[in-house]
Motif scaffolding. Structure first.
Motif, short mmCIF file in Angstrom:
data_model
loop_
_atom_site.label_atom_id
_atom_site.label_comp_id
_atom_site.label_asym_id
_atom_site.label_seq_id
_atom_site.Cartn_x
_atom_site.Cartn_y
_atom_site.Cartn_z
N SER A 459 11.21 -5.54 5.98
CA SER A 459 10.39 -4.90 4.96
C SER A 459 9.18 -5.75 4.62
CB SER A 459 11.23 -4.65 3.70
OG SER A 459 12.32 -3.80 3.97
N ALA A 460 9.38 -7.06 4.51
CA ALA A 460 8.26 -7.95 4.19
C ALA A 460 7.26 -7.99 5.32
CB ALA A 460 8.79 -9.35 3.89
N ARG A 564 2.14 -5.92 -6.44
CA ARG A 564 3.20 -6.94 -6.44
C ARG A 564 4.25 -6.63 -7.50
NH1 ARG A 564 3.30 -12.95 -8.05
NH2 ARG A 564 4.63 -13.89 -6.47
N ALA A 565 3.80 -6.09 -8.63
CA ALA A 565 4.75 -5.74 -9.70
C ALA A 565 5.68 -4.59 -9.28
CB ALA A 565 3.99 -5.35 -10.97
N LEU A 566 5.24 -3.76 -8.32
CA LEU A 566 6.07 -2.65 -7.85
C LEU A 566 7.05 -3.05 -6.76
CD1 LEU A 566 3.33 0.14 -7.54
CD2 LEU A 566 5.04 -0.08 -9.35
N ALA A 567 6.85 -4.22 -6.16
CA ALA A 567 7.61 -4.61 -4.97
C ALA A 567 9.11 -4.53 -5.22
CB ALA A 567 7.22 -6.02 -4.54
N ARG A 573 7.50 -9.13 -2.50
CA ARG A 573 6.68 -9.68 -3.59
C ARG A 573 5.96 -10.95 -3.14
NH1 ARG A 573 10.47 -9.67 -6.96
NH2 ARG A 573 10.09 -7.52 -7.62
N ALA A 574 6.63 -11.76 -2.36
CA ALA A 574 6.00 -12.98 -1.87
C ALA A 574 4.82 -12.67 -0.96
CB ALA A 574 7.03 -13.84 -1.13
N VAL A 581 -1.93 -12.55 0.65
CA VAL A 581 -2.80 -11.40 0.86
C VAL A 581 -4.06 -11.83 1.59
CG1 VAL A 581 -4.32 -9.75 -0.31
CG2 VAL A 581 -1.95 -9.99 -1.05
N LEU A 582 -4.65 -12.93 1.16
CA LEU A 582 -5.85 -13.44 1.82
C LEU A 582 -5.55 -13.83 3.26
CD1 LEU A 582 -7.37 -15.60 -1.04
CD2 LEU A 582 -8.37 -13.54 -0.04
#
Length: 594
Positions: A459-460, A564-567, A573-574, A581-582
């Motif tokens: 998933s990640a 990220r808050a929805l992860a 989330r990580a 992200v960058l």
């Protein structure tokens, strides 16, 4: 600072779109004090209001939980009165506001202060979108029993005498009660017929009944509960004193209730809402709706299929597209049409076509008033309006452009795909056709390839791959309506399909299907789509060509904040931390795809 008799403005907000920020900045240039009261937004980017820190006269108040617009207005009113404000304007987050509106309302306040000092309590625009307070038009100020609070100006003298809003009403009739209470205390309420604002009422839209187009609000069942309960309470409080108002408002309530229970969506839930509103009024219950009731009326979503179709001057290809929708092996239960101010009759053509070829009911959803030059934001706002309306009734929602052609079993295939798994969004492939409908020999996946590692990825890893590789085209997408609660509102600068796919990955609920579900048209008139997308880097997708670094920075904030808050898990989330992200966007593309 712009000279203004209006010396304070209160914005009442809940899950606002990014356009609110521009409106607040505009208002801050015109008045001494601006109060932004956020009513416990749940999915808002934590950094959303940060840019307002640069405005020294703007105060942001963040409420920890949603307590209704009455409570929000009272917070703003109280702060303004303590600061010594004389005339306070209240604004909803979606009301279009500019300097011309302030000039007009300042003129109205000036006239009232010269002609009726100490005798007026509130004044507001006389024309709200297409609605007028008086049938006969008159250029000037006219007394009226009530005005809506958006763009209304309240006299602090009247507020101190009559009191602030009644928080037991929560939402609906809050402005009605305040206006009528001002009148009880001897302060008149005025509407200025010279002033017009664009302000949506409900979800907007209309339906055709016996050949006539009838406006409907599509208020949710919960709103219908508050409308019923609180309007009855207003009749009890003020009906004898305000006889004419009572008769007019009773007629409007009756018609709106009949429409909600007969032609709008979620009729069963709205019927229960109306019954509960009458019951709680008779029992004297006030405040927030009971929790068990909120759960019961919010659960009626049928396992049907809705289509959200957005049009804008699309007559050239529209007939072929809607014929393919009407010809589906599993027909849609409803069409939600969002027409972006077409001048070629697109909207009327769609409504008339489905009335005679199906028939499939069409709900026309009002296109949102968006004042932005950003095309992505405008397109996303149109689709979001349709998604919100469709999600109140139907579980499965297919997205439709105006110029494609669907495969005959698209709806059946994608519904079965969602119903048999746990995904909330599924994305198929498309065959590219030219403007004459001739296949080009290429597919959507040639332009938006699925990385080889996708099907074996965790998933990640899928989250990371999707950040690097936009692979989900809205024209080939179907969602489960539950995705809307996570995805809305779509942040400014994003296309709806890109954001929906990222949200689906964040909650670990995205499905990628290799089957062709649409013939995707490539034409010179196309404004977004596959043109210019080949071989763009992730950073270029992020910044829309790399020409707008501020927008790119905001998008990083959306990803590392709200998304990220929805992860759904720590690993996802990580992947949505700022650093990762960058790295996903700026890293070596070939290595990511390997």
């Amino acid at each position: 600072m712009h000279t203004s008799l209006i010396d304070a403005v209160v914005f009442a907000c809940y899950e606002p779109a990014t356009e609110l920020l521009d409106r607040v900045v505009t208002v801050a240039r015109l008045v001494d004090r601006v109060y932004v009261v956020d009513d416990g937004s749940r999915t808002l980017d934590p950094l959303f209001y940060r840019c307002l820190d640069a405005c020294p006269n703007v105060t942001v108040m963040m409420k920890p939980e949603n307590r209704g617009i009455a409570h929000s207005l009272n917070l703003g009113f109280s702060a303004a009165l303590v600061a010594g404000a004389r005339f306070v304007m209240t604004l909803d987050q979606d009301t279009v506001v500019d300097e011309a509106l302030f000039d007009a309302m300042n003129s109205a306040v000036d006239e009232l202060e010269r002609t009726r000092p100490h005798a007026w309590g509130a004044v507001g625009p006389g024309v709200i979108s297409d609605m007028r307070y008086h049938r006969d038009f008159s250029e000037g100020l006219r007394p009226t029993p009530e005005i809506i609070q958006s763009a209304a100006v309240f006299n602090s003298e009247g507020l101190r005498s009559a009191g602030l809003t009644d928080e037991t009403l929560v939402i609906d009739s809050v402005d009605t009660d305040l206006c009528l209470r001002l009148r009880v205390h001897g302060y008149q309420v005025f509407a200025d017929d010279r002033v017009q604002i664009a302000h949506p009422i409900g979800s907007g839209g209309s339906v055709r009944i016996l050949g006539r187009r009838v406006s409907v609000t599509h208020h949710s069942p919960l709103r219908r509960y508050y409308i019923t309960r609180n309007r009855l309470e207003m009749f009890r409080r003020y009906g004898r004193r305000e006889r004419r108002w009572f008769l007019v408002t009773l007629r409007r309530l009756t018609i709106a209730t009949i429409l909600a229970l007969t032609i709008e969506d979620a009729r069963g839930a709205k019927f229960r809402a109306v019954v509960a509103g009458v019951r709680d009024f008779l029992l004297g219950h006030s405040g927030p709706a009971p929790s068990p009731f909120r759960s019961s009326i919010g659960a009626e979503v049928v396992d049907g299929i809705a289509v959200v179709l957005v049009t804008h001057n699309g007559m050239r290809f529209l007939a072929e597209q809607i014929a393919s929708i009407a010809g589906q092996s599993t027909k849609p239960d409803a069409i939600y049409l969002v027409d972006d101010r077409s001048s070629d009759g697109s909207s009327e053509f769609v409504v008339d076509y489905f009335a005679t070829h199906g028939p499939i009911p069409v709900t026309v959803v009002r296109a949102p008033e968006i004042r932005t030059s950003d095309l992505f934001t405008r397109i996303a706002a149109n689709f979001e309006a349709g998604l919100r309306a469709a999600a109140s009734k139907y579980r499965y929602i297919a997205l439709s452009d105006q110029d494609d052609v669907w495969e005959a079993d698209r709806l059946a295939m994608q519904r079965d795909r969602l119903s048999s798994g746990r995904a909330l969004v599924t994305v198929g492939d498309g065959m590219l056709i030219d403007q004459d409908g001739v296949p080009t020999g290429a597919k959507l996946r040639d332009r938006f390839p699925v990385p080889a590692a996708w099907h074996e990825a965790t998933s990640a890893e899928r989250m990371r791959l999707l950040l690097r590789h936009p692979m989900a085209t809205g024209a080939a997408m179907m969602i489960d309506s539950r995705l809307v609660q996570y995805a809305a509102p779509v942040p400014a600068g994003w296309l709806h399909d890109r954001w929906l796919s990222l949200v689906g990955a964040a909650v670990d609920s995205i499905d990628v299907d290799a089957r062709v579900v649409v013939r995707y048209r490539i034409s010179p008139s196309q404004v977004v789509g596959t043109r210019g997308q080949v071989d763009k880097s992730g950073w270029e997708h992020l910044a829309d060509g790399g020409s707008r670094p501020l927008l790119a920075a905001r998008k990083i904030g959306h990803l590392s904040g709200r998304l990220r808050a929805l992860a759904s898990g720590e690993q996802i989330r990580a992947e949505l931390s700022v650093q990762r992200v960058l790295r996903s966007y700026l890293g070596n593309r070939g290595r990511e795809a390997a």
